[in-house]
Design a protein around this motif. Sequence first.
Motif, mmCIF file in Angstrom:
data_model
loop_
_atom_site.group_PDB
_atom_site.id
_atom_site.type_symbol
_atom_site.label_atom_id
_atom_site.label_comp_id
_atom_site.label_asym_id
_atom_site.label_seq_id
_atom_site.Cartn_x
_atom_site.Cartn_y
_atom_site.Cartn_z
ATOM 1 N N ALA A 56 0.835 -1.205 0.000
ATOM 2 C CA ALA A 56 0.000 0.000 0.000
ATOM 3 C C ALA A 56 0.873 1.259 0.000
ATOM 4 O O ALA A 56 0.551 2.246 -0.678
ATOM 5 N N LEU A 57 1.965 1.225 0.755
ATOM 6 C CA LEU A 57 2.874 2.380 0.785
ATOM 7 C C LEU A 57 3.498 2.605 -0.589
ATOM 8 O O LEU A 57 3.652 3.756 -1.031
ATOM 9 N N LEU A 58 3.841 1.511 -1.269
ATOM 10 C CA LEU A 58 4.447 1.636 -2.592
ATOM 11 C C LEU A 58 3.449 2.185 -3.600
ATOM 12 O O LEU A 58 3.778 3.067 -4.407
ATOM 13 N N ARG A 59 2.215 1.696 -3.549
ATOM 14 C CA ARG A 59 1.175 2.206 -4.458
ATOM 15 C C ARG A 59 0.949 3.701 -4.215
ATOM 16 O O ARG A 59 0.812 4.485 -5.167
ATOM 17 N N SER A 60 0.907 4.096 -2.961
ATOM 18 C CA SER A 60 0.690 5.498 -2.614
ATOM 19 C C SER A 60 1.832 6.377 -3.130
ATOM 20 O O SER A 60 1.608 7.478 -3.650
ATOM 21 N N SER A 61 3.070 5.900 -3.001
ATOM 22 C CA SER A 61 4.228 6.670 -3.449
ATOM 23 C C SER A 61 4.213 6.847 -4.963
ATOM 24 O O SER A 61 4.491 7.935 -5.480
ATOM 25 N N VAL A 62 3.897 5.764 -5.667
ATOM 26 C CA VAL A 62 3.834 5.841 -7.132
ATOM 27 C C VAL A 62 2.752 6.826 -7.567
ATOM 28 O O VAL A 62 2.963 7.647 -8.476
ATOM 29 N N GLN A 63 1.594 6.767 -6.914
ATOM 30 C CA GLN A 63 0.497 7.672 -7.262
ATOM 31 C C GLN A 63 0.870 9.122 -6.988
ATOM 32 O O GLN A 63 0.571 10.019 -7.795
ATOM 33 N N ALA A 64 1.566 9.377 -5.871
ATOM 34 C CA ALA A 64 1.940 10.748 -5.519
ATOM 35 C C ALA A 64 2.949 11.333 -6.495
ATOM 36 O O ALA A 64 2.949 12.548 -6.748
ATOM 37 N N LEU A 65 3.802 10.477 -7.063
ATOM 38 C CA LEU A 65 4.861 10.968 -7.954
ATOM 39 C C LEU A 65 4.500 10.850 -9.439
ATOM 40 O O LEU A 65 5.298 11.236 -10.294
ATOM 41 N N ARG A 66 3.317 10.357 -9.715
ATOM 42 C CA ARG A 66 2.935 10.220 -11.123
ATOM 43 C C ARG A 66 2.875 11.578 -11.852
ATOM 44 O O ARG A 66 3.308 11.659 -13.013
ATOM 45 N N PRO A 67 2.376 12.657 -11.221
ATOM 46 C CA PRO A 67 2.414 13.953 -11.917
ATOM 47 C C PRO A 67 3.829 14.387 -12.297
ATOM 48 O O PRO A 67 4.034 14.965 -13.373
ATOM 49 N N LEU A 68 4.825 14.119 -11.421
ATOM 50 C CA LEU A 68 6.207 14.456 -11.763
ATOM 51 C C LEU A 68 6.678 13.641 -12.958
ATOM 52 O O LEU A 68 7.371 14.169 -13.848
ATOM 53 N N ALA A 69 6.277 12.365 -13.018
ATOM 54 C CA ALA A 69 6.641 11.526 -14.162
ATOM 55 C C ALA A 69 6.004 12.040 -15.443
ATOM 56 O O ALA A 69 6.652 12.085 -16.507
ATOM 57 N N VAL A 70 4.745 12.462 -15.356
ATOM 58 C CA VAL A 70 4.057 12.996 -16.540
ATOM 59 C C VAL A 70 4.755 14.259 -17.018
ATOM 60 O O VAL A 70 5.002 14.437 -18.225
ATOM 61 N N ASP A 71 5.095 15.166 -16.091
ATOM 62 C CA ASP A 71 5.790 16.402 -16.461
ATOM 63 C C ASP A 71 7.155 16.105 -17.089
ATOM 64 O O ASP A 71 7.623 16.862 -17.957
ATOM 65 N N SER A 72 7.791 15.023 -16.646
ATOM 66 C CA SER A 72 9.120 14.670 -17.169
ATOM 67 C C SER A 72 9.021 13.750 -18.382
ATOM 68 O O SER A 72 10.056 13.271 -18.869
ATOM 69 N N ARG A 73 7.783 13.479 -18.835
ATOM 70 C CA ARG A 73 7.529 12.601 -19.982
ATOM 71 C C ARG A 73 8.126 11.204 -19.754
ATOM 72 O O ARG A 73 8.787 10.634 -20.629
ATOM 73 N N VAL A 74 7.891 10.695 -18.570
ATOM 74 C CA VAL A 74 8.355 9.352 -18.205
ATOM 75 C C VAL A 74 7.144 8.476 -17.920
ATOM 76 O O VAL A 74 6.264 8.846 -17.141
ATOM 77 N N GLU A 75 7.100 7.323 -18.559
ATOM 78 C CA GLU A 75 6.023 6.356 -18.293
ATOM 79 C C GLU A 75 6.423 5.534 -17.060
ATOM 80 O O GLU A 75 7.485 4.917 -17.022
ATOM 81 N N MET A 76 5.564 5.528 -16.046
ATOM 82 C CA MET A 76 5.869 4.810 -14.817
ATOM 83 C C MET A 76 4.972 3.585 -14.723
ATOM 84 O O MET A 76 3.743 3.685 -14.811
ATOM 85 N N VAL A 77 5.597 2.418 -14.552
ATOM 86 C CA VAL A 77 4.869 1.142 -14.514
ATOM 87 C C VAL A 77 5.083 0.492 -13.149
ATOM 88 O O VAL A 77 6.226 0.319 -12.703
ATOM 89 N N LEU A 78 3.991 0.136 -12.477
ATOM 90 C CA LEU A 78 4.060 -0.541 -11.180
ATOM 91 C C LEU A 78 3.563 -1.965 -11.349
ATOM 92 O O LEU A 78 2.484 -2.203 -11.885
ATOM 93 N N GLU A 79 4.347 -2.930 -10.858
ATOM 94 C CA GLU A 79 3.980 -4.341 -10.975
ATOM 95 C C GLU A 79 4.168 -5.046 -9.637
ATOM 96 O O GLU A 79 5.112 -4.745 -8.895
ATOM 97 N N GLY A 80 3.270 -5.994 -9.346
ATOM 98 C CA GLY A 80 3.444 -6.874 -8.201
ATOM 99 C C GLY A 80 2.981 -6.326 -6.869
ATOM 100 O O GLY A 80 3.215 -6.961 -5.831
ATOM 101 N N ALA A 81 2.349 -5.158 -6.852
ATOM 102 C CA ALA A 81 1.944 -4.554 -5.579
ATOM 103 C C ALA A 81 0.429 -4.581 -5.393
ATOM 104 O O ALA A 81 -0.134 -3.711 -4.739
ATOM 105 N N GLU A 82 -0.226 -5.618 -5.951
ATOM 106 C CA GLU A 82 -1.684 -5.659 -5.885
ATOM 107 C C GLU A 82 -2.186 -6.052 -4.498
ATOM 108 O O GLU A 82 -3.121 -5.452 -3.962
ATOM 109 N N GLY A 83 -1.587 -7.079 -3.901
ATOM 110 C CA GLY A 83 -2.055 -7.569 -2.613
ATOM 111 C C GLY A 83 -1.323 -6.930 -1.452
ATOM 112 O O GLY A 83 -0.389 -6.153 -1.627
#
Length: 346
Positions: free
Chosen positions: A195-222
Motif C-alpha cells: 500500500a505504501l508503494l502504491r501510494s508513493s507511485v500515485q503521488a509521484l505520477r504527476p512528476l513523471a508525466v511532467d518529465s515525460r516518463v512512463e511509470m509502470v508498477l507491478e506486483g503490488a496488488e495484494g
Amino acid sequence: MPADLVTSIIAGVPLPTLIVDRDERVKAMNASAAAMFGAAGTGRHYVTVLRQPALLDCVEEALRLRQARKARYLTTDLAREATYDVIASPLGSDGGQGVVVVFTDITEREQMGQIRRDFVANVSHELKTPLTALLGFIETLKGPAREDAAARERFLEIMGREAERMNRLVSDLLSLSRVEAEERMRPEKRVDVAALLRSSVQALRPLAVDSRVEMVLEGAEGAVHVLGDADQLTQVFHNLIENGIKYGGTGGVLRVEMTESPRELAFRGPGVRIDVIDRGEGFDPVHIPRLTERFYRVDSHRSREMGGTGLGLAIVKHIVNRHRGRFRIDSEPGKGSTFSVMLPVA
C-alpha cells in the motif's frame, strides 16, 4: 622481576604491550604486540623492532630521563590503516628497570573526527553556493536592477530556487540526523508495504508525466506486511522513484516492481523485494560503493541542477538498515540502473 612473571603479567593486558629493559632490549611482549611487531622481536634491541622514528624517540627519552613519554604510532596492515596512542612509562621505584610501552588503538576515533570534519566542510560548501547567489542578487536588486522589472522577476525566480535548495538541504540533514539516531531501534508496527508503494507511485505520477516518463508498477496488488515505520518507508520509495524519474528519465520508462519470496537469501526467510528500474544513461559501477555516502554524487553539476542535496541515498541506506533490510544498486553505462530494497516479511 623474573622474565616468566613479567610475561604472565603483560599477557593479561588487553592492549598491545611490550617491555624494554635497561639494556635497551625487548624483554617481553604480549600476543597483541607480537602480532604487530613479530614474536621474534623478543630479545632484540628495541630499535630493530619498533623502527618508527617518533616511537623510537619516545622510548629513548623514557629510558634516559626516566619519565613517561607519549607518541603517535601509524601502521598499515593488509586490512586497514591504524593509528595508536603510545605511552612509554618507566619501571621500578627509581625508573631504572626499563620501560613498559602500551599501544592504544584510536583508529575509530580518528576516523570519526575526520568524518565530522568532512561533514562540516561539505555542509558549508553546499550552503555557501546558494547563499552567495542570494546575496549577489539582493545586491543587484538594490542597485542596477532596482527599476528593471524584467530583471527583477528573473532574479526573484532564481532566488526562490536557491532558497528552496537550502530548505531541502536543511530538511534532509534533519531527516538524516533523526534516522541515524533511531537506526538501532527496529520498528515494531506492522505496515502494508504494498500500500505504501502504491501510494508513493500515485503521488509521484504527476512528476513523471511532467518529465515525460512512463511509470509502470507491478506486483503490488495484494497486501504484504513488514515490521516498519510507514513514514520512513514512504520516504525510501519517494527518494528512489523520484531519483529514477529525474536521473533515469531519459529512457522514457521507469519500472517499479515488487516481488515476494518465501525464502529471501538475504534473510534466510520470507522477504519482499522492491526494484526501481530505469532505462537511463546509467553510470560506471566504480561509483556504487560510495553512492550512499553523504554528498557523494556521480555528476555533481547535474545533481545540483536537478535540485539534489546528495543525501537521499544516505537516508535510504540508514532507513533500510533500521528495518534490518538490504539495499543494492546495479548500473552499467548505457543500460540504466536498478535500485533494490529487500525487507524481511513480518
